[in-house]
Design a protein around this motif. Structure first.
Motif, mmCIF file in Angstrom:
data_model
loop_
_atom_site.group_PDB
_atom_site.id
_atom_site.type_symbol
_atom_site.label_atom_id
_atom_site.label_comp_id
_atom_site.label_asym_id
_atom_site.label_seq_id
_atom_site.Cartn_x
_atom_site.Cartn_y
_atom_site.Cartn_z
ATOM 1 N N SER A 17 0.831 -1.203 0.000
ATOM 2 C CA SER A 17 0.000 0.000 0.000
ATOM 3 C C SER A 17 0.866 1.254 0.000
ATOM 4 O O SER A 17 2.005 1.244 0.485
ATOM 5 C CB SER A 17 -0.900 0.031 1.243
ATOM 6 O OG SER A 17 -1.777 -1.073 1.282
ATOM 7 N N ARG A 67 -9.669 -1.058 -4.795
ATOM 8 C CA ARG A 67 -8.282 -1.038 -4.304
ATOM 9 C C ARG A 67 -7.846 0.367 -3.897
ATOM 10 O O ARG A 67 -7.089 0.520 -2.951
ATOM 11 C CB ARG A 67 -7.335 -1.562 -5.390
ATOM 12 C CG ARG A 67 -7.607 -2.983 -5.832
ATOM 13 C CD ARG A 67 -6.493 -3.509 -6.737
ATOM 14 N NE ARG A 67 -6.351 -2.740 -7.965
ATOM 15 C CZ ARG A 67 -5.224 -2.148 -8.358
ATOM 16 N NH1 ARG A 67 -4.143 -2.235 -7.615
ATOM 17 N NH2 ARG A 67 -5.169 -1.481 -9.508
ATOM 18 N N GLN A 82 -5.493 6.711 -1.320
ATOM 19 C CA GLN A 82 -5.040 5.514 -0.629
ATOM 20 C C GLN A 82 -5.036 4.365 -1.626
ATOM 21 O O GLN A 82 -6.080 4.040 -2.196
ATOM 22 C CB GLN A 82 -5.961 5.193 0.546
ATOM 23 C CG GLN A 82 -5.584 3.930 1.300
ATOM 24 C CD GLN A 82 -4.237 4.054 1.998
ATOM 25 O OE1 GLN A 82 -3.931 5.074 2.596
ATOM 26 N NE2 GLN A 82 -3.434 2.995 1.927
ATOM 27 N N ASN A 84 -4.219 0.440 -2.188
ATOM 28 C CA ASN A 84 -3.996 -0.864 -1.570
ATOM 29 C C ASN A 84 -3.893 -1.941 -2.645
ATOM 30 O O ASN A 84 -4.290 -1.727 -3.793
ATOM 31 C CB ASN A 84 -5.141 -1.195 -0.614
ATOM 32 C CG ASN A 84 -5.268 -0.206 0.524
ATOM 33 O OD1 ASN A 84 -4.272 0.372 0.984
ATOM 34 N ND2 ASN A 84 -6.484 0.005 0.987
ATOM 35 N N SER A 85 -3.372 -3.090 -2.259
ATOM 36 C CA SER A 85 -3.244 -4.225 -3.184
ATOM 37 C C SER A 85 -2.590 -3.792 -4.492
ATOM 38 O O SER A 85 -3.073 -4.103 -5.587
ATOM 39 C CB SER A 85 -4.621 -4.841 -3.461
ATOM 40 O OG SER A 85 -5.236 -5.262 -2.254
#
Length: 126
Positions: A17, A67, A82, A84-85
């Protein structure tokens, strides 16, 4: 007009992340709908996400839905992404952008935005 400065880019492993930030100065931040774009090496700049002036409405390109999360804090004149993944295909220079034009829940093109930051590099390794 508004001046935009991105930060938070870096090198991360796949599955990890990162949180990008965009700091705005100049004219009233809440006057603008804000977006994130990215440009991978050898490719055109592409839309990632948009957030309305109030923060109540957001729209994402399909490849990042679930994500990435776009947000903003009008009291602090900042916007965030943000991520993520993360995947290697997310590797790109990420740009913060602003538009004075009305919000649309649709894909945006670079020509739809009025002001740009200089970008921050995100590299996702295997």
């Amino acid at each position: 007009q508004v001046q935009l400065v991105e930060s938070g880019g870096g090198l991360v492993q796949a599955g990890g992340s990162l949180r990008l930030s965009c700091a705005a100065s100049g004219r009233t931040f809440s006057s603008y709908n804000m977006g994130w774009f990215r440009q991978a090496p050898g490719k055109e700049r592409e839309f990632v996400a948009i957030i309305s002036w109030s923060g109540a409405r957001t729209y994402y390109v399909d490849s990042v839905k679930g994500r990435f999360t776009i947000s903003r804090d009008n009291a602090k004149n900042t916007m965030a992404l943000q991520m993520n993944s993360l995947k290697p295909e997310d590797t790109a220079v990420y740009y913060c952008a602003a538009t004075e034009r009305g919000y649309r829940a649709t894909y945006y093109y670079p020509k739809d935005m009025d002001y740009w930051g200089e970008g921050t590099l995100v590299t996702v390794s295997l």
